[in-house]
Motif scaffolding. Structure first.
Motif, short mmCIF file in Angstrom:
data_model
loop_
_atom_site.label_atom_id
_atom_site.label_comp_id
_atom_site.label_asym_id
_atom_site.label_seq_id
_atom_site.Cartn_x
_atom_site.Cartn_y
_atom_site.Cartn_z
N GLU A 46 0.82 -1.21 0.00
CA GLU A 46 0.00 0.00 0.00
C GLU A 46 0.85 1.26 0.00
N PHE A 47 0.30 2.28 -0.62
CA PHE A 47 0.96 3.58 -0.70
C PHE A 47 1.00 4.24 0.67
N TYR A 59 2.59 13.97 -1.06
CA TYR A 59 1.31 13.29 -1.06
C TYR A 59 1.36 12.23 0.04
N ALA A 61 -0.94 9.03 2.21
CA ALA A 61 -2.11 8.21 2.48
C ALA A 61 -2.79 8.75 3.74
N TYR A 106 0.47 8.46 -8.53
CA TYR A 106 1.52 8.15 -7.57
C TYR A 106 1.13 7.12 -6.52
N THR A 107 -0.11 6.65 -6.51
CA THR A 107 -0.55 5.80 -5.42
C THR A 107 -0.46 4.31 -5.69
#
Length: 125
Positions: A46-47, A59, A61, A106-107
């Motif tokens: 996961e990001f 950025y 999460a 980007y995620t």
């Protein structure tokens, strides 16, 4: 070819802090997006956070907002992830990754071109 080397993982108690580093070497570019991901046992990668070399946009999460800070040192081709107020659910292998595509995305793991080998972070309760 690009090599990414993470460091700074380890064992920390809940509420504690760690700082991860990711140093890039080999062929590098003037512009990149560098991200941190994590993967806990039995879960998908996961990001966590990302930063652009040009402009420094960051950025995060939702799970990282307010607790984690991503930063960069362009002269050293190194990106950092400062993790504060850590929780047991932060336990995972943390990976850094880099993208040279100039994409707005980007995620997702597929948004990135090169990956480090990962560093274990364990948060005890």
């Amino acid at each position: 070819q690009v090599q990414l080397l993470e460091s700074g993982g380890g064992l920390v108690q809940a509420g504690g802090s760690l700082r991860l580093s990711c140093a890039a070497s080999g062929r590098t570019f003037s512009n990149y997006l560098m991200g941190w991901f994590r993967q806990a046992p039995g879960k998908e990668r996961e990001f966590v956070a990302a930063i652009r070399r040009t402009g420094g946009s960051t950025y995060y999460a939702d799970s990282a907002k307010g607790r984690f800070t991503i930063s960069r040192d362009n002269a050293k081709n190194t990106v950092y992830l400062q993790m504060n107020n850590m929780k047991p659910e932060d336990t995972a292998v943390y990976y850094c990754a880099v993208s040279y595509r100039g994409s707005i995305y980007y995620t997702l793991a597929n948004d990135y071109d090169y990956w480090g080998q990962g560093t274990q972070v364990t948060v005890s309760s």
